[in-house]
Design a protein around this motif. Structure first.
Motif, mmCIF file in Angstrom:
data_model
loop_
_atom_site.group_PDB
_atom_site.id
_atom_site.type_symbol
_atom_site.label_atom_id
_atom_site.label_comp_id
_atom_site.label_asym_id
_atom_site.label_seq_id
_atom_site.Cartn_x
_atom_site.Cartn_y
_atom_site.Cartn_z
ATOM 1 N N LEU A 28 34.233 117.200 93.619
ATOM 2 C CA LEU A 28 34.636 116.869 94.979
ATOM 3 C C LEU A 28 34.741 115.359 95.192
ATOM 4 O O LEU A 28 35.533 114.903 96.021
ATOM 5 C CB LEU A 28 33.652 117.463 95.982
ATOM 6 N N LEU A 29 33.954 114.587 94.452
ATOM 7 C CA LEU A 29 33.954 113.131 94.626
ATOM 8 C C LEU A 29 35.093 112.439 93.885
ATOM 9 O O LEU A 29 35.585 111.408 94.344
ATOM 10 C CB LEU A 29 32.627 112.547 94.140
ATOM 11 N N VAL A 30 35.524 112.981 92.761
ATOM 12 C CA VAL A 30 36.550 112.316 91.953
ATOM 13 C C VAL A 30 37.868 112.149 92.709
ATOM 14 O O VAL A 30 38.476 111.075 92.633
ATOM 15 C CB VAL A 30 36.730 113.043 90.608
ATOM 16 N N PRO A 31 38.355 113.141 93.463
ATOM 17 C CA PRO A 31 39.577 112.889 94.244
ATOM 18 C C PRO A 31 39.412 111.777 95.281
ATOM 19 O O PRO A 31 40.377 111.061 95.573
ATOM 20 C CB PRO A 31 39.853 114.226 94.933
ATOM 21 N N LEU A 32 38.210 111.607 95.801
ATOM 22 C CA LEU A 32 37.976 110.494 96.727
ATOM 23 C C LEU A 32 38.054 109.156 96.003
ATOM 24 O O LEU A 32 38.559 108.173 96.547
ATOM 25 C CB LEU A 32 36.620 110.649 97.404
ATOM 26 N N PHE A 33 37.570 109.137 94.762
ATOM 27 C CA PHE A 33 37.647 107.917 93.971
ATOM 28 C C PHE A 33 39.085 107.582 93.597
ATOM 29 O O PHE A 33 39.459 106.417 93.543
ATOM 30 C CB PHE A 33 36.824 108.035 92.697
ATOM 31 N N THR A 34 39.880 108.601 93.318
ATOM 32 C CA THR A 34 41.255 108.339 92.886
ATOM 33 C C THR A 34 42.098 107.741 94.014
ATOM 34 O O THR A 34 43.093 107.082 93.743
ATOM 35 C CB THR A 34 41.935 109.616 92.383
ATOM 36 N N ARG A 35 41.725 107.959 95.232
ATOM 37 C CA ARG A 35 42.463 107.384 96.357
ATOM 38 C C ARG A 35 42.158 105.914 96.577
ATOM 39 O O ARG A 35 42.908 105.223 97.259
ATOM 40 C CB ARG A 35 42.169 108.156 97.631
ATOM 41 N N SER A 36 41.069 105.451 95.994
ATOM 42 C CA SER A 36 40.736 104.033 96.148
ATOM 43 C C SER A 36 41.512 103.206 95.122
ATOM 44 O O SER A 36 41.820 103.662 94.027
ATOM 45 C CB SER A 36 39.242 103.800 95.979
ATOM 46 N N ARG A 37 41.827 102.006 95.481
ATOM 47 C CA ARG A 37 42.606 101.143 94.598
ATOM 48 C C ARG A 37 41.771 100.602 93.443
ATOM 49 O O ARG A 37 42.299 100.282 92.388
ATOM 50 C CB ARG A 37 43.194 99.994 95.394
ATOM 51 N N VAL A 38 40.473 100.477 93.660
ATOM 52 C CA VAL A 38 39.610 99.950 92.609
ATOM 53 C C VAL A 38 39.544 100.934 91.441
ATOM 54 O O VAL A 38 39.564 100.528 90.276
ATOM 55 C CB VAL A 38 38.195 99.674 93.171
ATOM 56 N N TYR A 39 39.504 102.204 91.735
ATOM 57 C CA TYR A 39 39.383 103.219 90.685
ATOM 58 C C TYR A 39 40.610 103.213 89.775
ATOM 59 O O TYR A 39 40.494 103.476 88.579
ATOM 60 C CB TYR A 39 39.211 104.594 91.330
ATOM 61 N N ARG A 40 41.755 102.921 90.297
ATOM 62 C CA ARG A 40 42.980 102.908 89.496
ATOM 63 C C ARG A 40 43.006 101.769 88.495
ATOM 64 O O ARG A 40 43.688 101.834 87.487
ATOM 65 C CB ARG A 40 44.195 102.800 90.402
ATOM 66 N N ARG A 41 42.273 100.715 88.756
ATOM 67 C CA ARG A 41 42.275 99.544 87.875
ATOM 68 C C ARG A 41 41.203 99.599 86.793
ATOM 69 O O ARG A 41 41.145 98.701 85.956
ATOM 70 C CB ARG A 41 42.092 98.281 88.692
ATOM 71 N N LEU A 42 40.368 100.599 86.809
ATOM 72 C CA LEU A 42 39.312 100.689 85.802
ATOM 73 C C LEU A 42 39.907 101.069 84.446
ATOM 74 O O LEU A 42 40.795 101.919 84.357
ATOM 75 C CB LEU A 42 38.271 101.729 86.221
ATOM 76 N N PRO A 43 39.416 100.460 83.379
ATOM 77 C CA PRO A 43 40.011 100.722 82.075
ATOM 78 C C PRO A 43 39.630 102.076 81.479
ATOM 79 O O PRO A 43 40.386 102.652 80.721
ATOM 80 C CB PRO A 43 39.477 99.585 81.206
ATOM 81 N N PHE A 44 38.443 102.591 81.801
ATOM 82 C CA PHE A 44 37.984 103.821 81.159
ATOM 83 C C PHE A 44 37.407 104.752 82.229
ATOM 84 O O PHE A 44 36.204 104.815 82.443
ATOM 85 C CB PHE A 44 36.943 103.479 80.096
ATOM 86 N N ARG A 45 38.273 105.478 82.890
ATOM 87 C CA ARG A 45 37.874 106.331 84.013
ATOM 88 C C ARG A 45 36.961 107.492 83.619
ATOM 89 O O ARG A 45 36.087 107.856 84.398
ATOM 90 C CB ARG A 45 39.106 106.853 84.718
ATOM 91 N N PRO A 46 37.133 108.121 82.442
ATOM 92 C CA PRO A 46 36.210 109.218 82.103
ATOM 93 C C PRO A 46 34.745 108.782 82.046
ATOM 94 O O PRO A 46 33.851 109.571 82.342
ATOM 95 C CB PRO A 46 36.692 109.685 80.733
ATOM 96 N N LEU A 47 34.498 107.528 81.686
ATOM 97 C CA LEU A 47 33.125 107.034 81.680
ATOM 98 C C LEU A 47 32.566 106.988 83.095
ATOM 99 O O LEU A 47 31.393 107.312 83.320
ATOM 100 C CB LEU A 47 33.061 105.655 81.033
#
Length: 71
Positions: A28-47
């Motif tokens: 439930l939290l991951v879709p909230l993170f994907t809407r933020s611009r900071v999350y898109r710039r992270l190099p390794f999202r699975p971590l």
């Protein structure tokens, strides 16, 4: 001591139930993170997703212990 949960005569470990609930909270939290611009710039999202599971699991354990549900 974390009690086991009995469902139809099958004992399920309490930590497994908490871990599955933490995974559901993370889903439930991951879709909230994907809407933020900071999350898109992270190099390794699975971590970040793995660390989110670990943090929610820890917070659930702390909260349930504080409430006295895990004795």
């Amino acid at each position: 001591m974390i009690n086991d949960i009995n469902i139809g005569g099958v004992f399920i470990p309490g930590l497994l139930v908490i871990a599955l609930f933490a995974l559901a909270c993370t889903l439930l939290l991951v879709p909230l993170f994907t809407r933020s611009r900071v999350y898109r710039r992270l190099p390794f999202r699975p971590l970040l997703e793995l660390s989110t599971v670990i943090v929610t699991f820890y917070l659930l354990l702390q909260g349930l212990t504080t409430l006295g549900l895990l004795t």
